[in-house]
Design a protein around this motif. Structure first.
Motif, PDB file in Angstrom:
ATOM      1  N   TRP A 108      21.764  -0.283  66.338  1.00  0.00           N
ATOM      2  CA  TRP A 108      21.112   0.098  67.586  1.00  0.00           C
ATOM      3  C   TRP A 108      20.340  -1.092  68.160  1.00  0.00           C
ATOM      4  O   TRP A 108      19.893  -1.971  67.436  1.00  0.00           O
ATOM      5  CB  TRP A 108      20.190   1.306  67.399  1.00  0.00           C
ATOM      6  N   ILE A 109      20.230  -1.118  69.476  1.00  0.00           N
ATOM      7  CA  ILE A 109      19.648  -2.252  70.202  1.00  0.00           C
ATOM      8  C   ILE A 109      18.226  -1.897  70.620  1.00  0.00           C
ATOM      9  O   ILE A 109      17.988  -0.883  71.281  1.00  0.00           O
ATOM     10  CB  ILE A 109      20.484  -2.600  71.439  1.00  0.00           C
ATOM     11  N   GLY A 111      26.748   6.849  57.426  1.00  0.00           N
ATOM     12  CA  GLY A 111      26.795   8.109  56.690  1.00  0.00           C
ATOM     13  C   GLY A 111      25.691   9.072  57.065  1.00  0.00           C
ATOM     14  O   GLY A 111      25.772  10.264  56.779  1.00  0.00           O
ATOM     15  N   LYS A 112      24.630   8.566  57.703  1.00  0.00           N
ATOM     16  CA  LYS A 112      23.504   9.409  58.108  1.00  0.00           C
ATOM     17  C   LYS A 112      23.399   9.527  59.625  1.00  0.00           C
ATOM     18  O   LYS A 112      22.365   9.941  60.139  1.00  0.00           O
ATOM     19  CB  LYS A 112      22.203   8.842  57.544  1.00  0.00           C
ATOM     20  N   THR A 113      24.458   9.153  60.318  1.00  0.00           N
ATOM     21  CA  THR A 113      24.461   9.194  61.782  1.00  0.00           C
ATOM     22  C   THR A 113      25.404  10.283  62.266  1.00  0.00           C
ATOM     23  O   THR A 113      26.553  10.357  61.822  1.00  0.00           O
ATOM     24  CB  THR A 113      24.894   7.839  62.369  1.00  0.00           C
ATOM     25  N   GLU A 114      24.913  11.115  63.151  1.00  0.00           N
ATOM     26  CA  GLU A 114      25.739  12.165  63.757  1.00  0.00           C
ATOM     27  C   GLU A 114      26.064  11.754  65.192  1.00  0.00           C
ATOM     28  O   GLU A 114      25.173  11.383  65.959  1.00  0.00           O
ATOM     29  CB  GLU A 114      24.995  13.504  63.746  1.00  0.00           C
ATOM     30  N   ILE A 115      27.345  11.846  65.551  1.00  0.00           N
ATOM     31  CA  ILE A 115      27.793  11.455  66.887  1.00  0.00           C
ATOM     32  C   ILE A 115      28.296  12.699  67.607  1.00  0.00           C
ATOM     33  O   ILE A 115      29.193  13.393  67.128  1.00  0.00           O
ATOM     34  CB  ILE A 115      28.916  10.406  66.803  1.00  0.00           C
ATOM     35  N   VAL A 116      27.702  12.996  68.754  1.00  0.00           N
ATOM     36  CA  VAL A 116      28.049  14.201  69.522  1.00  0.00           C
ATOM     37  C   VAL A 116      28.175  13.818  70.992  1.00  0.00           C
ATOM     38  O   VAL A 116      27.840  12.698  71.399  1.00  0.00           O
ATOM     39  CB  VAL A 116      26.986  15.304  69.338  1.00  0.00           C
ATOM     40  N   ARG A 117      28.660  14.774  71.771  1.00  0.00           N
ATOM     41  CA  ARG A 117      28.699  14.604  73.229  1.00  0.00           C
ATOM     42  C   ARG A 117      27.779  15.634  73.870  1.00  0.00           C
ATOM     43  O   ARG A 117      27.818  16.808  73.510  1.00  0.00           O
ATOM     44  CB  ARG A 117      30.117  14.761  73.763  1.00  0.00           C
ATOM     45  N   HIS A 118      26.982  15.162  74.810  1.00  0.00           N
ATOM     46  CA  HIS A 118      26.081  16.031  75.550  1.00  0.00           C
ATOM     47  C   HIS A 118      26.270  15.746  77.034  1.00  0.00           C
ATOM     48  O   HIS A 118      26.031  14.618  77.482  1.00  0.00           O
ATOM     49  CB  HIS A 118      24.628  15.797  75.132  1.00  0.00           C
ATOM     50  N   ASN A 119      26.734  16.765  77.774  1.00  0.00           N
ATOM     51  CA  ASN A 119      27.051  16.593  79.198  1.00  0.00           C
ATOM     52  C   ASN A 119      28.042  15.444  79.415  1.00  0.00           C
ATOM     53  O   ASN A 119      27.919  14.665  80.372  1.00  0.00           O
ATOM     54  CB  ASN A 119      25.773  16.344  80.010  1.00  0.00           C
ATOM     55  N   GLY A 120      28.994  15.348  78.504  1.00  0.00           N
ATOM     56  CA  GLY A 120      30.028  14.325  78.621  1.00  0.00           C
ATOM     57  C   GLY A 120      29.624  12.958  78.128  1.00  0.00           C
ATOM     58  O   GLY A 120      30.454  12.051  78.081  1.00  0.00           O
ATOM     59  N   TYR A 179      24.119   9.320  69.769  1.00  0.00           N
ATOM     60  CA  TYR A 179      24.050   8.995  68.344  1.00  0.00           C
ATOM     61  C   TYR A 179      22.708   9.485  67.804  1.00  0.00           C
ATOM     62  O   TYR A 179      21.654   9.048  68.277  1.00  0.00           O
ATOM     63  CB  TYR A 179      24.178   7.487  68.114  1.00  0.00           C
ATOM     64  N   LYS A 180      22.742  10.357  66.817  1.00  0.00           N
ATOM     65  CA  LYS A 180      21.518  10.889  66.208  1.00  0.00           C
ATOM     66  C   LYS A 180      21.330  10.225  64.847  1.00  0.00           C
ATOM     67  O   LYS A 180      22.146  10.389  63.940  1.00  0.00           O
ATOM     68  CB  LYS A 180      21.614  12.398  66.049  1.00  0.00           C
ATOM     69  N   PHE A 181      20.225   9.477  64.723  1.00  0.00           N
ATOM     70  CA  PHE A 181      19.981   8.737  63.483  1.00  0.00           C
ATOM     71  C   PHE A 181      18.482   8.627  63.233  1.00  0.00           C
ATOM     72  O   PHE A 181      17.712   8.268  64.133  1.00  0.00           O
ATOM     73  CB  PHE A 181      20.602   7.338  63.567  1.00  0.00           C
ATOM     74  N   ASP A 182      18.091   8.933  62.006  1.00  0.00           N
ATOM     75  CA  ASP A 182      16.709   8.759  61.564  1.00  0.00           C
ATOM     76  C   ASP A 182      15.719   9.475  62.481  1.00  0.00           C
ATOM     77  O   ASP A 182      14.653   8.947  62.817  1.00  0.00           O
ATOM     78  CB  ASP A 182      16.374   7.267  61.495  1.00  0.00           C
ATOM     79  N   GLY A 183      16.091  10.678  62.914  1.00  0.00           N
ATOM     80  CA  GLY A 183      15.200  11.489  63.734  1.00  0.00           C
ATOM     81  C   GLY A 183      15.132  11.087  65.194  1.00  0.00           C
ATOM     82  O   GLY A 183      14.306  11.625  65.936  1.00  0.00           O
ATOM     83  N   ARG A 184      15.968  10.170  65.627  1.00  0.00           N
ATOM     84  CA  ARG A 184      15.968   9.743  67.020  1.00  0.00           C
ATOM     85  C   ARG A 184      17.364   9.879  67.602  1.00  0.00           C
ATOM     86  O   ARG A 184      18.355   9.983  66.884  1.00  0.00           O
ATOM     87  CB  ARG A 184      15.503   8.283  67.134  1.00  0.00           C
TER      88      ARG A 184
END
Length: 426
Positions: free
Chosen positions: A126-127, A143-152, A156-161
């Motif tokens: 992340w930048i 391994g601890k990052t969730e990748i989803v789409r929101h409104n297209g 990236y969800k990682f470490d609570g952010r």
């Protein structure tokens, strides 16, 4: 009563239970007996494969260390957009060429990034920004990052952010159809790696046992399950004791004999099979076999060709992937004025003769200034080195063999004319 019937009776199983052809009778009891005999250890299944287990295979370990180190060692620079763009040395380019953050060098960051790509199938970072300008790049655990789409939009969800896609450097090995998840080369080709693990386990067990193959005892067997197990234990101890003491034989009760079962490694072509698995695993990452130590078919000429193949068909592909990702995320997508690019010539760092000859040819053909070549070698500028030079030995064919006429000095001609005029006056 035969061996099979006596063994089954020793376990208290009836004739109906002994019929493995009966589909209503579970085979678990038979498996338990085979396990007691030491024949079945893993229910006939290949070993499970995870990233940690796969790294125990020398070929996998070598590839997933060699590729990240090589890609991380390439010089990474920023240039002005355009064909003749000059190298840029601003604060953002320093993140890529020196240190992405205060904790690690660019080599360590990029090696971790590529290692995640070639094992789990994805590298993420992340930048950190001050306004719109990048001031740091930090690693993310895929391994601890969730990748989803929101409104297209990709999130990236990682470490609570949560991070937007524009703030994440993402290099997948191969994307799945949904465009979010990615394939892991280890998980996708687990059978080839699992087979290598199984052959390694078999070889280790075979040689740890002194090269003694699995044996079957033939002869009258004791009645009862406990007696059978004691006999088995005593025979195994006798074999182990003979192996440790180097005795060529050991005694057996009268009327008994031991016979090897299964196929020995030589007849099973174990050496050839393990060599093939090296090539099979190298094929997963498309790396030439010479780079994992397989020189079984290597010659001087084709090993050199494998070196070129590595750069042309593997390194350049991954370099382009990261270059475009860094340009997009660090310099924007609307006609960026700066572009990130690897210097693949850095792979010639150890080939001094080839490197110097290439630089000399570039200078003599007017493609590179001497100072540019000196800078690539870490040397300072020299007087007259900021000009382009070219050899004059090449001439048109019709002028071959002709001696060029001496040049005349207009000043001398004029001086001579004045002298002649003065003489006539006198």
């Amino acid at each position: 009563m035969g061996f099979w019937n006596r063994a089954m009776s020793a376990m208290g199983m009836s004739a109906e239970q002994r019929s493995i052809e009966n589909p209503s009778i579970p085979i678990s009891d038979t498996e338990a007996m085979l396990g007691m005999l030491g024949v079945l250890d893993r229910n006939g299944a290949l070993p499970a494969v995870s990233i940690e287990a796969a790294l125990q295979v020398p070929t996998v370990f070598a590839i997933t260390n060699f590729l990240p180190r090589m890609l991380a060692s390439l010089p990474l620079h920023t240039f002005e957009a355009g064909e003749n763009g000059e190298k840029v040395n601003d604060s953002v380019s320093q993140l890529l060429s020196f240190a992405p953050n205060e904790e690690e060098s660019t080599f360590e960051w990029r090696r971790y990034h590529w290692h995640q790509v070639f094992t789990g199938g994805r590298g993420l970072s992340w930048i950190e920004r001050a306004g719109t300008r990048a001031v740091g790049i930090w690693k993310m655990d895929p391994g601890k990052t969730e990748i989803v789409r929101h409104n297209g939009r990709k999130i990236y969800k990682f470490d609570g952010r949560e991070y937007s896609a524009r703030d994440v450097i993402d290099t997948p090995f191969l994307l799945k159809r949904n465009g979010l998840a990615s394939y892991s080369p280890i998980a996708k080709c687990n059978k080839a790696i699992s087979l290598a693990i199984a052959m390694g386990d078999f070889a280790g067990g075979f040689f740890a046992g002194g090269g003694v193959p699995p044996l079957a005892l033939q002869g009258p067997l004791p009645e009862g399950r406990d007696a059978f197990q004691r006999a088995q234990t005593q025979i195994m101890k006798a074999v182990e004791l003979a192996r440790r003491e180097g005795r060529p034989f050991f005694g057996l009760p009268p009327g008994h004999e031991l016979k090897p079962i299964g196929t020995d490694p030589d007849k099973g072509q174990m050496t050839d099979a393990r060599l093939f698995q090296i090539q099979e695993i190298a094929r997963i990452w498309q790396i030439p076999p010479a780079f994992v130590g397989d020189l079984s078919k290597g010659t001087f000429s084709n090993t050199e060709q494998q070196d070129l193949q590595l750069v042309k068909h593997l390194v350049l592909h991954w370099c382009t992937s990261l270059e475009l990702e860094l340009t997009l995320k660090l310099h924007g997508w609307r006609n960026p004025v700066k572009r990130v690019k690897h210097n693949v010539d850095g792979l010639q760092r150890g080939a001094f003769k080839d490197r110097i000859e290439a630089l000399a040819r570039a200078i003599m053909t007017g493609q590179m200034m001497p100072d540019e070549a000196r800078a690539l070698e870490g040397r300072g500028a020299a007087e007259g080195g900021n000009r382009l030079y070219i050899q004059q030995a090449t001439v048109p064919l019709e002028d071959a063999g002709k001696v060029p006429a001496p040049t005349t000095n207009p000043t001398n001609e004029e001086d001579g004319a004045d002298d002649d005029a003065g003489t006539e006056d006198k």
